[in-house]
Scaffold this motif. Structure first.
Motif, PDB file in Angstrom:
ATOM      1  N   TYR A   1      69.319  25.707  83.783  1.00  0.00           N
ATOM      2  CA  TYR A   1      67.726  25.769  84.056  1.00  0.00           C
ATOM      3  C   TYR A   1      67.500  27.291  84.339  1.00  0.00           C
ATOM      4  O   TYR A   1      66.396  27.864  84.076  1.00  0.00           O
ATOM      5  CB  TYR A   1      67.211  24.806  85.244  1.00  0.00           C
ATOM      6  CG  TYR A   1      67.170  23.384  84.943  1.00  0.00           C
ATOM      7  CD1 TYR A   1      66.533  22.837  83.909  1.00  0.00           C
ATOM      8  CD2 TYR A   1      68.323  22.652  85.442  1.00  0.00           C
ATOM      9  CE1 TYR A   1      66.473  21.486  83.622  1.00  0.00           C
ATOM     10  CE2 TYR A   1      68.330  21.154  85.236  1.00  0.00           C
ATOM     11  CZ  TYR A   1      67.303  20.605  84.374  1.00  0.00           C
ATOM     12  OH  TYR A   1      67.350  19.281  83.938  1.00  0.00           O
ATOM     13  N   VAL A   2      68.477  27.855  85.032  1.00  0.00           N
ATOM     14  CA  VAL A   2      68.086  29.365  85.103  1.00  0.00           C
ATOM     15  C   VAL A   2      68.182  30.011  83.781  1.00  0.00           C
ATOM     16  O   VAL A   2      67.320  30.874  83.649  1.00  0.00           O
ATOM     17  CB  VAL A   2      69.336  30.017  86.000  1.00  0.00           C
ATOM     18  CG1 VAL A   2      69.031  31.395  86.554  1.00  0.00           C
ATOM     19  CG2 VAL A   2      69.306  29.271  87.675  1.00  0.00           C
ATOM     20  N   ILE A   3      68.961  29.786  83.042  1.00  0.00           N
ATOM     21  CA  ILE A   3      69.149  30.145  81.634  1.00  0.00           C
ATOM     22  C   ILE A   3      67.945  30.158  80.963  1.00  0.00           C
ATOM     23  O   ILE A   3      67.222  30.995  80.367  1.00  0.00           O
ATOM     24  CB  ILE A   3      70.121  29.740  80.888  1.00  0.00           C
ATOM     25  CG1 ILE A   3      71.648  30.348  81.593  1.00  0.00           C
ATOM     26  CG2 ILE A   3      70.280  30.361  79.560  1.00  0.00           C
ATOM     27  CD1 ILE A   3      72.814  29.969  80.731  1.00  0.00           C
ATOM     28  N   ALA A   4      67.353  28.811  80.971  1.00  0.00           N
ATOM     29  CA  ALA A   4      66.019  28.518  80.502  1.00  0.00           C
ATOM     30  C   ALA A   4      64.936  29.162  80.909  1.00  0.00           C
ATOM     31  O   ALA A   4      64.063  29.773  80.106  1.00  0.00           O
ATOM     32  CB  ALA A   4      65.773  27.058  80.486  1.00  0.00           C
ATOM     33  N   ALA A   5      64.848  29.455  82.091  1.00  0.00           N
ATOM     34  CA  ALA A   5      63.909  30.183  82.844  1.00  0.00           C
ATOM     35  C   ALA A   5      63.881  31.852  82.439  1.00  0.00           C
ATOM     36  O   ALA A   5      62.832  32.453  81.993  1.00  0.00           O
ATOM     37  CB  ALA A   5      63.788  30.202  84.228  1.00  0.00           C
ATOM     38  N   GLY A   6      65.006  32.218  82.166  1.00  0.00           N
ATOM     39  CA  GLY A   6      65.134  33.741  81.680  1.00  0.00           C
ATOM     40  C   GLY A   6      64.905  33.758  80.440  1.00  0.00           C
ATOM     41  O   GLY A   6      64.186  34.683  79.992  1.00  0.00           O
ATOM     42  N   LEU A   7      65.349  32.706  79.669  1.00  0.00           N
ATOM     43  CA  LEU A   7      65.049  32.673  78.110  1.00  0.00           C
ATOM     44  C   LEU A   7      63.195  32.643  77.783  1.00  0.00           C
ATOM     45  O   LEU A   7      62.623  33.374  77.233  1.00  0.00           O
ATOM     46  CB  LEU A   7      65.258  31.602  77.370  1.00  0.00           C
ATOM     47  CG  LEU A   7      66.733  31.863  77.155  1.00  0.00           C
ATOM     48  CD1 LEU A   7      67.538  30.756  76.426  1.00  0.00           C
ATOM     49  CD2 LEU A   7      67.406  33.139  76.243  1.00  0.00           C
ATOM     50  N   GLY A   8      62.568  32.069  79.005  1.00  0.00           N
ATOM     51  CA  GLY A   8      61.153  31.899  78.847  1.00  0.00           C
ATOM     52  C   GLY A   8      60.492  33.339  79.381  1.00  0.00           C
ATOM     53  O   GLY A   8      59.564  33.729  78.670  1.00  0.00           O
ATOM     54  N   LEU A   9      61.303  33.932  80.352  1.00  0.00           N
ATOM     55  CA  LEU A   9      60.405  35.164  80.367  1.00  0.00           C
ATOM     56  C   LEU A   9      60.730  36.472  79.322  1.00  0.00           C
ATOM     57  O   LEU A   9      59.861  37.151  78.995  1.00  0.00           O
ATOM     58  CB  LEU A   9      61.219  36.071  81.850  1.00  0.00           C
ATOM     59  CG  LEU A   9      61.099  35.169  83.171  1.00  0.00           C
ATOM     60  CD1 LEU A   9      61.796  35.862  84.257  1.00  0.00           C
ATOM     61  CD2 LEU A   9      59.457  35.116  83.342  1.00  0.00           C
ATOM     62  N   LEU A  10      61.913  36.138  78.796  1.00  0.00           N
ATOM     63  CA  LEU A  10      62.152  37.108  77.478  1.00  0.00           C
ATOM     64  C   LEU A  10      61.196  36.873  76.306  1.00  0.00           C
ATOM     65  O   LEU A  10      60.500  37.648  75.507  1.00  0.00           O
ATOM     66  CB  LEU A  10      63.339  37.068  77.126  1.00  0.00           C
ATOM     67  CG  LEU A  10      64.477  37.341  78.119  1.00  0.00           C
ATOM     68  CD1 LEU A  10      65.963  37.141  77.527  1.00  0.00           C
ATOM     69  CD2 LEU A  10      64.472  38.926  78.364  1.00  0.00           C
ATOM     70  N   SER A  11      60.700  35.570  76.373  1.00  0.00           N
ATOM     71  CA  SER A  11      59.725  34.918  75.187  1.00  0.00           C
ATOM     72  C   SER A  11      58.546  35.571  75.469  1.00  0.00           C
ATOM     73  O   SER A  11      57.865  36.021  74.576  1.00  0.00           O
ATOM     74  CB  SER A  11      59.596  33.497  75.262  1.00  0.00           C
ATOM     75  OG  SER A  11      60.969  32.875  74.817  1.00  0.00           O
ATOM     76  N   LEU A  12      57.915  35.423  76.676  1.00  0.00           N
ATOM     77  CA  LEU A  12      56.800  36.184  77.159  1.00  0.00           C
ATOM     78  C   LEU A  12      56.727  37.755  76.769  1.00  0.00           C
ATOM     79  O   LEU A  12      55.818  38.204  76.111  1.00  0.00           O
ATOM     80  CB  LEU A  12      56.259  36.062  78.579  1.00  0.00           C
ATOM     81  CG  LEU A  12      56.082  34.600  79.118  1.00  0.00           C
ATOM     82  CD1 LEU A  12      55.791  34.328  80.686  1.00  0.00           C
ATOM     83  CD2 LEU A  12      54.648  34.067  78.371  1.00  0.00           C
ATOM     84  N   ALA A  13      57.673  38.242  77.050  1.00  0.00           N
ATOM     85  CA  ALA A  13      58.039  39.807  76.899  1.00  0.00           C
ATOM     86  C   ALA A  13      57.608  39.978  75.532  1.00  0.00           C
ATOM     87  O   ALA A  13      57.075  40.990  74.911  1.00  0.00           O
ATOM     88  CB  ALA A  13      59.159  40.367  77.396  1.00  0.00           C
ATOM     89  N   CYS A  14      58.447  39.127  74.590  1.00  0.00           N
ATOM     90  CA  CYS A  14      58.502  39.413  73.058  1.00  0.00           C
ATOM     91  C   CYS A  14      56.994  38.968  72.574  1.00  0.00           C
ATOM     92  O   CYS A  14      56.340  39.591  71.612  1.00  0.00           O
ATOM     93  CB  CYS A  14      59.349  38.634  72.327  1.00  0.00           C
ATOM     94  SG  CYS A  14      61.079  39.021  72.519  1.00  0.00           S
ATOM     95  N   LEU A  15      56.548  37.774  73.077  1.00  0.00           N
ATOM     96  CA  LEU A  15      54.880  37.452  72.838  1.00  0.00           C
ATOM     97  C   LEU A  15      53.980  38.888  73.033  1.00  0.00           C
ATOM     98  O   LEU A  15      53.103  39.207  72.279  1.00  0.00           O
ATOM     99  CB  LEU A  15      54.406  36.286  73.561  1.00  0.00           C
ATOM    100  CG  LEU A  15      54.905  34.982  72.755  1.00  0.00           C
ATOM    101  CD1 LEU A  15      54.763  33.746  73.744  1.00  0.00           C
ATOM    102  CD2 LEU A  15      54.437  34.680  71.383  1.00  0.00           C
ATOM    103  N   GLY A  16      54.054  39.500  74.156  1.00  0.00           N
ATOM    104  CA  GLY A  16      53.498  40.412  74.612  1.00  0.00           C
ATOM    105  C   GLY A  16      53.626  41.723  73.735  1.00  0.00           C
ATOM    106  O   GLY A  16      52.627  42.389  73.218  1.00  0.00           O
ATOM    107  N   GLY A  17      54.967  41.729  73.183  1.00  0.00           N
ATOM    108  CA  GLY A  17      55.164  43.212  72.354  1.00  0.00           C
ATOM    109  C   GLY A  17      54.547  42.853  70.931  1.00  0.00           C
ATOM    110  O   GLY A  17      54.273  43.927  70.564  1.00  0.00           O
ATOM    111  N   SER A  18      54.383  41.612  70.617  1.00  0.00           N
ATOM    112  CA  SER A  18      53.931  41.430  69.237  1.00  0.00           C
ATOM    113  C   SER A  18      52.321  41.834  69.122  1.00  0.00           C
ATOM    114  O   SER A  18      51.925  41.938  68.179  1.00  0.00           O
ATOM    115  CB  SER A  18      53.958  39.839  68.987  1.00  0.00           C
ATOM    116  OG  SER A  18      53.361  38.891  69.948  1.00  0.00           O
ATOM    117  N   LEU A  19      51.567  42.026  70.167  1.00  0.00           N
ATOM    118  CA  LEU A  19      50.392  42.398  70.147  1.00  0.00           C
ATOM    119  C   LEU A  19      50.177  43.780  70.160  1.00  0.00           C
ATOM    120  O   LEU A  19      49.323  44.524  70.564  1.00  0.00           O
ATOM    121  CB  LEU A  19      49.858  41.966  71.478  1.00  0.00           C
ATOM    122  CG  LEU A  19      49.599  40.333  72.018  1.00  0.00           C
ATOM    123  CD1 LEU A  19      49.023  40.048  73.207  1.00  0.00           C
ATOM    124  CD2 LEU A  19      49.106  39.774  70.583  1.00  0.00           C
TER     125      LEU A  19
END
Length: 518
Positions: A356-374
């Motif tokens: 679950y810790v890994i999943a949470a970390g991947l979620g944060l990285l996904s948000l960072a990539c979504l923000g970068g796509s803008l």
């Protein structure tokens, strides 16, 4: 296969294994020895990135062209990755303490001599030697952590190893800025000397001295060394030189890819059947270890979103120098010194599921990539700070738990096998990720440039040549902005694969437990 038949007939007789050395009691002296290995390993990773980033400045100093200069990076990377394959075997054979001291001092000596290289050939020779020595250090760090650390602090040792994937690469940009903007360029090479000497001294003081085990040469996997090291070196050179030489249009790249395509499968076949392999492929039958290998290699792609892509955008579009780009790298690097041990403290609880810790970390990285796509052409350094904060938190939440899951199924005597596989594949996929990003940027920039220029051509009739030149420059800048935005979106696909692997492959694992009394 003749080799298999001979082995079944008893031609290869395993020598009786030497009894494992008695574990040294963990105290402050051994802790200092571990710190020495950590310093040496971090120095190795930082040196690789610093010289790569500072390459344009170094080419002017040595009077070299771009094509010649690319071999400085290629030679080092090929030697570094190939040597990681055999470093744990050499450390066990010649004793970990003795081997660590020698390679650390050799690594520092080559760095001291590089600025005095009289020509390209001598510089390449020094870089190859330095790459071989530097490639030995990260595997030794994992080997030492698995062997010496007691159960109650083992996760903190693994979090220290995680710094080589999160802290070291992001510290390279600030150091490059310091040495190239306002200091002597020789410090690009000499920066490693104080850390190398300190690391060697701490290793000599703290690590116990094992006996030589030269009897292991009777079972030397010489075939695996030749096939594995040769195949990896050819693959790394092909990947780092492919874009410049136009890939399959170059006879050299064709030969290198063909050589790697033949030798690496033969290497894997040899390792499966060899009595004392360099890669113990049977470890992949353990689901959590296979998960750790898969996730760590794919993570090399995701980590680019936190360092390489923002730096490339600020440099290529906004014209930043390394000194101006430095703060965005520090936003990720410095927090790791606190966040990595914090993550180890969290997952060192039986009630915390590391998955679950890994999943949470991947979620944060996904948000960072979504923000970068803008991303737009108006972004400056300050616009990346929020994304960098997400990376700073998310990266250790992925790396530290996956190391716990992967190494939890490894017996301490299997540490050298695990270290060889983890570090070799991690370094190889770091090169692959960089090559993929380079080719992706080139292809997408051409695509976007052609599309925008086609649209411009329909409206540019009657404009003066000076106006057209200015518009073409802006079009190229916008093409790069769209390209970097596409890169962030592409990394979301990699994160999606990581989530699928996380949901299907690993099993529930608990932190290290105290040994059961007989």
């Amino acid at each position: 296969m003749p080799f298999i038949a001979l082995r079944r007939l008893g031609y290869f007789v395993s020598a009786p294994p030497a009894p494992p050395p008695s574990p040294a009691p963990f105290g402050w002296r051994l802790a200092l020895g571990l710190v020495g290995v950590l310093i040496a390993a971090l120095t190795s990773g930082i040196n690789d990135r610093v010289t790569d980033i500072a390459l344009p400045d170094l080419l002017g100093v040595f009077g070299l062209g771009h094509d010649e200069g690319t071999w400085i990076t290629s030679a080092y990377s090929a030697a570094e990755v190939a040597t990681m394959l055999i470093a744990p075997w050499l450390a066990v054979t010649f004793s970990l303490r003795r081997f660590a001291i020698v390679v650390t001092l050799l690594f520092s000596l080559c760095g001291a001599l590089c600025p005095f290289a009289p020509n390209l050939e001598s510089l390449l020779a020094l870089r190859v030697l330095q790459g071989m020595a530097g490639g030995c250090l990260p595997p030794l760090l994992m080997t030492v952590a698995l062997r010496f650390l007691p159960w109650h602090i083992k996760l903190y040792g693994l979090s220290a190893y995680a710094l080589t994937a999160t802290f070291g690469p992001n510290l390279a940009m600030p150091l490059t800025a310091l040495w190239t903007e306002g200091s002597d360029w020789k410090l690009v090479f000499w920066q490693i000397i104080p850390a190398g000497l300190m690391g060697a001294a701490l290793i000599a003081f703290g690590l116990p001295q094992d006996p030589l085990r030269l009897e292991r040469f009777r079972q030397l996997d010489w075939r695996g060394m030749l096939l594995g090291c040769g195949g990896i070196a050819m693959l790394v050179i092909a990947l780092t030189q492919g874009e410049r030489l136009d890939w399959l249009e170059s006879p050299l790249i064709c030969v290198l890819l063909l050589g790697a395509g033949v030798t690496l499968p033969l290497f894997l076949i040899n390792e499966w059947f060899h009595p004392l392999p360099l890669f113990k492929l049977q470890l992949l039958e353990r689901r959590n270890f296979a998960f750790g290998i898969t996730t760590l290699t794919l993570f090399m792609f995701v980590s680019l979103a936190g360092s390489a892509i923002p730096a490339a955008y600020l440099t290529g579009v906004q014209g930043y120098r390394p000194l101006q780009t430095m703060p965005i790298a520090l936003c990720i690097a410095l927090p790791q010194l606190i966040l990595a041990p914090m993550v180890a403290w969290v997952i060192n609880r039986n009630w915390v599921d590391a998955r679950y810790v890994i999943a949470a970390g991947l979620g944060l990285l996904s948000l960072a990539c979504l923000g970068g796509s803008l991303l737009t052409g108006e972004w400056v350094r300050e616009d990346f700070y929020a994304l960098q904060a997400l990376h700073a938190i998310g990266q250790p939440m992925v790396v530290v738990p996956l190391l716990m899951l992967a190494t939890g199924v490894i017996h301490p005597m299997e540490g050298p096998f695990a270290s060889s596989m983890v570090n070799t594949l991690r370094a190889l996929f770091s090169v692959i990720a960089g090559s993929v990003l380079e080719n992706f940027i080139t292809a997408r920039e051409h695509f976007h440039s052609n599309t925008l220029l086609d649209q411009l051509g329909k409206r540019a009739q009657g404009l003066s040549p000076e106006t057209l030149v200015g518009i073409a420059g802006r079009v190229r800048g916008q093409a790069y902005v769209l390209t970097f935005s596409d890169a962030f979106i592409g990394l979301l696909a990699v994160i999606a694969v990581l989530l699928i692997v996380l949901l299907t492959l690993p099993k529930r694992a608990y932190p290290p437990q105290p040994p059961v009394s007989p």
